[in-house]
Write a protein that holds these residues in place. Structure first.
Motif, PDB file in Angstrom:
ATOM      1  N   ASP A   1       3.989  48.898  50.907  1.00 34.53           N
ATOM      2  CA  ASP A   1       4.968  48.305  49.996  1.00 34.53           C
ATOM      3  C   ASP A   1       4.494  46.884  49.665  1.00 34.53           C
ATOM      4  O   ASP A   1       4.722  45.940  50.424  1.00 34.53           O
ATOM      5  N   VAL A   2       3.835  46.741  48.545  1.00 32.66           N
ATOM      6  CA  VAL A   2       3.237  45.470  48.175  1.00 32.66           C
ATOM      7  C   VAL A   2       4.307  44.406  47.954  1.00 32.66           C
ATOM      8  O   VAL A   2       4.128  43.240  48.347  1.00 32.66           O
ATOM      9  N   ALA A   3       5.413  44.784  47.336  1.00 30.80           N
ATOM     10  CA  ALA A   3       6.484  43.818  47.091  1.00 30.80           C
ATOM     11  C   ALA A   3       7.075  43.299  48.400  1.00 30.80           C
ATOM     12  O   ALA A   3       7.366  42.100  48.534  1.00 30.80           O
ATOM     13  N   GLU A   4       7.241  44.185  49.384  1.00 33.32           N
ATOM     14  CA  GLU A   4       7.762  43.744  50.682  1.00 33.32           C
ATOM     15  C   GLU A   4       6.775  42.782  51.343  1.00 33.32           C
ATOM     16  O   GLU A   4       7.187  41.770  51.931  1.00 33.32           O
ATOM     17  N   MET A   5       5.481  43.080  51.236  1.00 35.28           N
ATOM     18  CA  MET A   5       4.482  42.154  51.770  1.00 35.28           C
ATOM     19  C   MET A   5       4.602  40.793  51.097  1.00 35.28           C
ATOM     20  O   MET A   5       4.596  39.748  51.767  1.00 35.28           O
ATOM     21  N   GLY A   6       4.734  40.790  49.779  1.00 36.70           N
ATOM     22  CA  GLY A   6       4.853  39.530  49.049  1.00 36.70           C
ATOM     23  C   GLY A   6       6.064  38.724  49.476  1.00 36.70           C
ATOM     24  O   GLY A   6       5.986  37.500  49.638  1.00 36.70           O
ATOM     25  N   ARG A   7       7.181  39.405  49.672  1.00 39.73           N
ATOM     26  CA  ARG A   7       8.400  38.700  50.102  1.00 39.73           C
ATOM     27  C   ARG A   7       8.233  38.120  51.501  1.00 39.73           C
ATOM     28  O   ARG A   7       8.688  37.002  51.781  1.00 39.73           O
ATOM     29  N   GLN A   8       7.584  38.874  52.390  1.00 37.85           N
ATOM     30  CA  GLN A   8       7.341  38.372  53.748  1.00 37.85           C
ATOM     31  C   GLN A   8       6.446  37.135  53.721  1.00 37.85           C
ATOM     32  O   GLN A   8       6.652  36.177  54.473  1.00 37.85           O
ATOM     33  N   ILE A   9       5.448  37.147  52.864  1.00 34.70           N
ATOM     34  CA  ILE A   9       4.539  35.999  52.744  1.00 34.70           C
ATOM     35  C   ILE A   9       5.310  34.763  52.267  1.00 34.70           C
ATOM     36  O   ILE A   9       5.135  33.660  52.794  1.00 34.70           O
ATOM     37  N   GLU A  10       6.170  34.961  51.282  1.00 33.35           N
ATOM     38  CA  GLU A  10       6.963  33.840  50.770  1.00 33.35           C
ATOM     39  C   GLU A  10       7.938  33.317  51.825  1.00 33.35           C
ATOM     40  O   GLU A  10       8.051  32.104  52.037  1.00 33.35           O
ATOM     41  N   GLN A  11       8.632  34.239  52.482  1.00 37.14           N
ATOM     42  CA  GLN A  11       9.690  33.832  53.408  1.00 37.14           C
ATOM     43  C   GLN A  11       9.145  33.241  54.703  1.00 37.14           C
ATOM     44  O   GLN A  11       9.657  32.235  55.195  1.00 37.14           O
ATOM     45  N   GLN A  12       8.102  33.855  55.257  1.00 41.38           N
ATOM     46  CA  GLN A  12       7.626  33.428  56.579  1.00 41.38           C
ATOM     47  C   GLN A  12       6.543  32.361  56.506  1.00 41.38           C
ATOM     48  O   GLN A  12       6.408  31.559  57.432  1.00 41.38           O
ATOM     49  N   LEU A  13       5.758  32.352  55.425  1.00 39.34           N
ATOM     50  CA  LEU A  13       4.629  31.423  55.349  1.00 39.34           C
ATOM     51  C   LEU A  13       4.790  30.363  54.262  1.00 39.34           C
ATOM     52  O   LEU A  13       4.047  29.381  54.247  1.00 39.34           O
ATOM     53  N   SER A  14       5.704  30.593  53.335  1.00 37.58           N
ATOM     54  CA  SER A  14       5.895  29.682  52.191  1.00 37.58           C
ATOM     55  C   SER A  14       4.624  29.547  51.363  1.00 37.58           C
ATOM     56  O   SER A  14       4.326  28.479  50.824  1.00 37.58           O
ATOM     57  N   PHE A  15       3.860  30.631  51.257  1.00 38.25           N
ATOM     58  CA  PHE A  15       2.677  30.647  50.400  1.00 38.25           C
ATOM     59  C   PHE A  15       3.069  31.114  49.007  1.00 38.25           C
ATOM     60  O   PHE A  15       3.995  31.920  48.831  1.00 38.25           O
ATOM     61  N   SER A  16       2.360  30.630  48.000  1.00 37.72           N
ATOM     62  CA  SER A  16       2.551  31.138  46.646  1.00 37.72           C
ATOM     63  C   SER A  16       1.980  32.552  46.565  1.00 37.72           C
ATOM     64  O   SER A  16       0.925  32.847  47.097  1.00 37.72           O
ATOM     65  N   VAL A  17       2.709  33.437  45.856  1.00 40.15           N
ATOM     66  CA  VAL A  17       2.318  34.830  45.697  1.00 40.15           C
ATOM     67  C   VAL A  17       2.270  35.132  44.202  1.00 40.15           C
ATOM     68  O   VAL A  17       3.175  34.734  43.459  1.00 40.15           O
ATOM     69  N   PRO A  18       1.231  35.808  43.716  1.00 40.19           N
ATOM     70  CA  PRO A  18       1.204  36.191  42.296  1.00 40.19           C
ATOM     71  C   PRO A  18       2.480  36.934  41.912  1.00 40.19           C
ATOM     72  O   PRO A  18       2.851  37.911  42.590  1.00 40.19           O
ATOM     73  N   PRO A  19       3.193  36.523  40.869  1.00 40.28           N
ATOM     74  CA  PRO A  19       4.509  37.085  40.552  1.00 40.28           C
ATOM     75  C   PRO A  19       4.539  38.598  40.397  1.00 40.28           C
ATOM     76  O   PRO A  19       5.516  39.237  40.805  1.00 40.28           O
ATOM     77  N   ARG A  20       3.476  39.200  39.839  1.00 41.12           N
ATOM     78  CA  ARG A  20       3.506  40.633  39.594  1.00 41.12           C
ATOM     79  C   ARG A  20       3.535  41.444  40.883  1.00 41.12           C
ATOM     80  O   ARG A  20       3.917  42.618  40.885  1.00 41.12           O
ATOM     81  N   LEU A  21       3.136  40.840  41.997  1.00 44.39           N
ATOM     82  CA  LEU A  21       3.149  41.566  43.266  1.00 44.39           C
ATOM     83  C   LEU A  21       4.544  41.656  43.860  1.00 44.39           C
ATOM     84  O   LEU A  21       4.759  42.419  44.807  1.00 44.39           O
ATOM     85  N   LEU A  22       5.484  40.914  43.326  1.00 42.58           N
ATOM     86  CA  LEU A  22       6.833  40.884  43.876  1.00 42.58           C
ATOM     87  C   LEU A  22       7.760  41.896  43.199  1.00 42.58           C
ATOM     88  O   LEU A  22       8.913  42.045  43.608  1.00 42.58           O
ATOM     89  N   ASN A  23       7.277  42.556  42.147  1.00 51.14           N
ATOM     90  CA  ASN A  23       8.137  43.486  41.397  1.00 51.14           C
ATOM     91  C   ASN A  23       8.098  44.885  42.007  1.00 51.14           C
ATOM     92  O   ASN A  23       7.108  45.302  42.565  1.00 51.14           O
TER      93      ASN A  23
END
Length: 446
Positions: A424-446
């Motif tokens: 689940d790429v979107a779940e990975m992206g959300r985890q990266i944002e929430q736990q690491l505060s890293f920028s994530v390419p927007p299309r990966l969050l959809n």
């Protein structure tokens, strides 16, 4: 009054002196960093903690046992196999969903002669036709000698973003004892050729075309600087070229685990899927053994050994490490590990940075699923470094002090995460944002 030749000679002397001073300062900075890394190394971890790293090896073995062969097999004939590998990548990693449909539409070219292979790079040199011919002859002779001396050694392929992926058919043929025109029809040799294409185009090319860092490098021409370095091309002696070389050197040093780790991972993953080759290329145990058996004659051998093993435990072990500890571990692998490239190449077939990079991607595969691996690499390289808008010294300081600007440290931090629903790429992206505060390419969050 000075003649033009006198002025030219004086300028060249000043330029040479400036370059020598820069190289001396760079060597001093690297030496200071080595000392600092050893000084800042945490106490050596107990053997039990080091053994925790091998859990990843257990997961790798389970992955190999449970991995089902794919229905797709690359078919023989003409250039079709080269296109099929691209098609497999696009389908397997759903790039039309997460990126764009014409991903890396440039060709993969199988060059049957060394002249054809090297001409691709010579054409970009800003020199006279006679100088190009002289450079081409030098490269051909050097490649022939290297192949003869090391029984097939040399550069098998290179990717030029947006232009083409070029495979050294002459070298593949030399190693196999076949003619270049025959080798693409050989079922025993074709997988190695196509896996090289995957490494260059779907590995390096993917990051160059699709990541923020890769696009910046292409815009500034730093990808061609790296090609020139790989092939020992004699580029122009001018201040801008020197600046580009320094900029590329800094970015190259801080993103090798992402670049080479991803390229090695995707090469072996595709090899497993299409030809049931071993995946991943590296496992942890041989690297631990190689670190424990470092050559006896190196300075501070015990400290270096313990630093490398501790860094591996932070990066690949069970225990969660904070961002600063991961940053120290990455710098240790990049700086200290690079001092022993020849040794690790003989012990593990690649430099330590490449091995650890692939294992970080393998950890992402086991914890989040293979579909997440390419987008984890893209997120690690989602760094808007603008080396033409900031001084080299300031950029060096920022990347040294802020782990969030360091692509390899970002990859190490992402590899510590896990998600509930694998692939689940979107779940990975959300985890990266929430736990690491890293920028994530927007299309990966959809």
């Amino acid at each position: 009054m000075s003649t033009f030749d006198d002025k030219k000679a004086s300028f060249e002397q000043r330029l040479q002196k400036s370059r020598a001073n820069h190289e001396a300062n760079l060597d001093k900075q690297l030496a200071d960093m080595r000392v600092r890394l050893l000084k800042d190394a945490p106490p050596a971890l107990p053997d039990a903690a080091i053994r925790q790293i091998t859990r990843l090896d257990h997961e790798i073995k389970q992955q190999r046992i449970s991995g089902m062969p794919r229905e797709m097999r690359v078919q023989m004939g003409g250039s079709t196999p080269l296109r099929q590998v691209d098609s497999f990548f696009i389908k397997e990693f759903q790039t039309n969903k997460y990126l764009y449909s014409n991903l890396m539409s440039y060709p993969t070219v199988f060059c049957e002669t060394l002249e054809e292979f090297f001409n691709t790079f010579i054409d970009d040199l800003d020199v006279s036709p006679s100088a190009k011919r002289q450079e081409l002859n030098r490269m051909v002779e050097e490649a022939q000698q290297t192949a003869a001396d090391s029984h097939g050694g040399g550069i098998f392929g290179v990717n030029l973003p947006g232009q083409g992926c070029y495979l050294n058919g002459w070298l593949f043929a030399y190693e196999s004892g076949k003619k270049p025109s025959e080798i693409l029809q050989s079922e025993s040799h074709l997988p190695s050729i196509l896996m090289t294409a995957a490494h260059e185009k779907l590995g390096h090319g993917f990051l160059a075309e699709c990541s923020v860092l890769g696009k910046t490098k292409s815009r500034l021409g730093l990808d061609m600087v790296e090609v020139a370095r790989r092939f020992s091309l004699r580029s122009a002696e001018d201040p801008l070229t020197s600046l580009r070389q320094q900029q590329n050197g800094l970015i190259h040093t801080t993103s090798q685990l992402v670049e080479e780790g991803w390229a090695t991972w995707v090469e072996s993953y595709i090899g497993q899927c299409l030809w049931e080759r071993q995946h991943p290329t590296h496992t942890v145990e041989p690297l631990i053994e190689a670190c424990q058996n470092l050559p006896q004659n190196i300075e501070n051998r015990q400290q270096v050994k313990e630093a490398l093993l501790t860094a591996m435990a932070y990066l690949l072990g069970d225990q969660q490490a904070n961002l600063q500890a991961l940053h120290w571990a990455i710098n240790t692998i990049e700086i200290l590990g690079s001092d022993f490239d020849d040794y690790f190449f003989s012990a593990a077939s690649q430099p330590l940075r490449y091995c650890i990079g692939e294992l970080l991607l393998m950890r992402i595969e086991t914890q989040m699923g293979p579909l997440c691996a390419p987008y984890a690499a893209l997120t690690a390289a989602n760094v808007a470094i603008e080396p033409d808008k900031i001084s080299l010294s300031d950029l060096q300081t920022l990347m040294d002090q802020d782990p969030r600007l360091h692509p390899d440290t970002r990859l190490a931090a992402i590899a510590q995460l896990s998600i509930r629903n694998k692939n689940d790429v979107a779940e990975m992206g959300r985890q990266i944002e929430q736990q690491l505060s890293f920028s994530v390419p927007p299309r990966l969050l959809n």
